[in-house]
Every structure is written in structure tokens, then in C-alpha cells.
Design a protein around this motif. Structure first.
Motif, short mmCIF file in Angstrom:
data_model
loop_
_atom_site.label_atom_id
_atom_site.label_comp_id
_atom_site.label_asym_id
_atom_site.label_seq_id
_atom_site.Cartn_x
_atom_site.Cartn_y
_atom_site.Cartn_z
N LYS A 146 -14.39 8.39 31.32
CA LYS A 146 -13.63 8.42 30.08
C LYS A 146 -13.49 9.85 29.56
O LYS A 146 -13.76 10.14 28.39
N ARG A 163 -13.62 13.80 25.40
CA ARG A 163 -14.11 12.43 25.57
C ARG A 163 -13.07 11.46 25.01
O ARG A 163 -12.56 11.65 23.91
N LEU A 164 -12.75 10.43 25.76
CA LEU A 164 -11.83 9.38 25.32
C LEU A 164 -12.66 8.24 24.73
O LEU A 164 -13.72 7.91 25.24
N GLU A 165 -12.15 7.65 23.68
CA GLU A 165 -12.87 6.53 23.05
C GLU A 165 -12.29 5.22 23.46
O GLU A 165 -11.18 5.00 23.66
#
Length: 56
Positions: free
Chosen positions: A35, A54-56
Motif C-alpha cells: 500500500k 502510504r495509501l490508506e
């Protein structure tokens, strides 16, 4: 100019060594496992873990 298919096929996430995918906008590479988003600046992918978003 975007990343060529040949380059995309050999690029891997530096953290997990998994496959990365081009974003729909073509402005970054996403590792779905970690991610993380690796930005592309001036047609060069920035494949540094510390600079990834960072992807949530």
C-alpha cells in the motif's frame, strides 16, 4: 511521456519485491501489497521506500 511497458514489467517494489502498477493518471506506481505510492517525476520513478506515500 509515460513509463514504457518494458520498464513497468521489470520494476518491483523495493520493500516487498512485488509487482507495481501504474496509477490511472500515470503519475505514480502503486504496490498493492505494501500500500505504497511511488511518485514519478520527470518520467523517472522515485523507488525509494522513505519517499513513498502510504495509501490508506
Amino acid at each position: 511521456m509515460s513509463i514504457s511497458k518494458e520498464l513497468l514489467e521489470i520494476l518491483a517494489c523495493p520493500q516487498c519485491k512485488g509487482e507495481v502498477q501504474l496509477t490511472p493518471q500515470g503519475d505514480g506506481l502503486i504496490c498493492p501489497r505494501c500500500k505504497l505510492l511511488y511518485e514519478i517525476k520527470d518520467d523517472i520513478p522515485i523507488m525509494i521506500i522513505e519517499k513513498a506515500k502510504r495509501l490508506e
